[in-house]
Design a protein around this motif. Structure first.
Motif: not given
Length: 278
Positions: A256-270
């Motif tokens: 996802v893209t957060v404030a300032g245009g920084v891309e942040v990655s994380f792993r979501k459980p499905t």
């Protein structure tokens, strides 16, 4: 678009469902950290911590006990026993670390060996008899809709302030079953939660491993809002299946893209319902 190399992790729900749990555990002994100070070192995304630092691994420290996995298939537990828990990450050098594959903490070395034989990986922690597996997805067996439950909690300096399922109070006893007043939309809940004015979700899944059914019951708990929002649909699917259901519990990489245009990655459980278990 600027990019940043990040280390992320979802906090173990058993140890810290949300940052507010620190209020209950430490109010009498130390100052409570403000949301501003927390955000200086991390972002909160769907219950995950996206920390802005480079983790330095020190490698394996010390000798750890290991169990011969050849004995694993014979390990079984009573039907109602919880023999282990699944986790999306761990703490390294006192910092959260996301893992690409499931980590499993177990009650006995024999259970850990059985999990390692089934899902691959290596023993991670001799104190918890844990295993960092080699699998981002695992086939599991759920015993009906009650195997998946989401509860919402808000903690304050004096303890639990609000406890509901998103619609009705779950405690205290005198208000159990009464409307809780929480917003119906996930967006409103998330916005209020960021201001520490709304409860945070904890979704718990209780299951058996499809590849080793007799090993016993396992649990997975998560503060993920995405998973919490999907709980109603998952429960409805499970209710439509006669008997136990075969499902898949997986870790999915999200950016996802957060404030300032920084891309942040994380792993979501499905959690995906496949069909009847036979």
């Amino acid at each position: 678009m600027p990019q940043l190399s990040l280390s992320t992790a979802q906090p173990d729900a058993r140890s810290a469902v949300i940052h507010l749990k620190a209020l209950q555990a430490t109010a009498a002994t130390r100052p409570v950290p403000t949301s501003t100070s927390l955000l200086r070192s991390s972002h909160v995304i769907d219950g995950s911590l996206a920390t802005l630092h480079n983790r330095k691994s020190d490698g394996d420290k010390g000798t750890r006990k290991r169990v011969d996995p050849s004995v694993a298939p014979d390990v079984c537990a009573p039907n109602d026993a919880v023999v282990g828990r699944f986790h999306t990450g761990r703490r390294t050098d006192n910092r959260p670390e996301s893992l690409p594959n499931w980590r499993v903490s177990s009650t006995t070395p024999e259970t850990a060996a059985a999990v390692s034989q089934l899902l691959g990986g290596t023993q991670a922690d001799e104190w918890a008899q844990g295993v960092v597996t080699g699998s981002p997805a695992v086939r599991i067996v759920l015993d009906g809709a009650d195997s998946v439950a989401t509860e919402m909690r808000l903690w304050g300096p004096k303890g639990l302030v609000h406890h509901c399922d998103g619609a009705l109070f779950l405690s205290p006893t005198e208000v159990r079953g009464a409307p809780c007043g929480c917003p119906s939309s996930s967006e409103e809940r998330a916005a209020l939660a960021k201001m520490l004015k709304a409860p945070q979700p904890e979704t718990t899944v209780t299951f058996r491993l499809a590849g080793h059914y007799g090993l016993g019951r396992f649990e997975f708990s998560s503060p993920s809002r995405i998973l919490a929002d999907e709980t109603s649909e998952i429960r409805a699917q499970l209710a439509g299946i006669v008997g136990e259901a075969l499902c898949e519990l997986a870790l999915e990489l999200v950016t996802v893209t957060v404030a300032g245009g920084v891309e942040v990655s994380f792993r979501k459980p499905t959690l995906k319902v496949i069909g009847p278990w036979s």
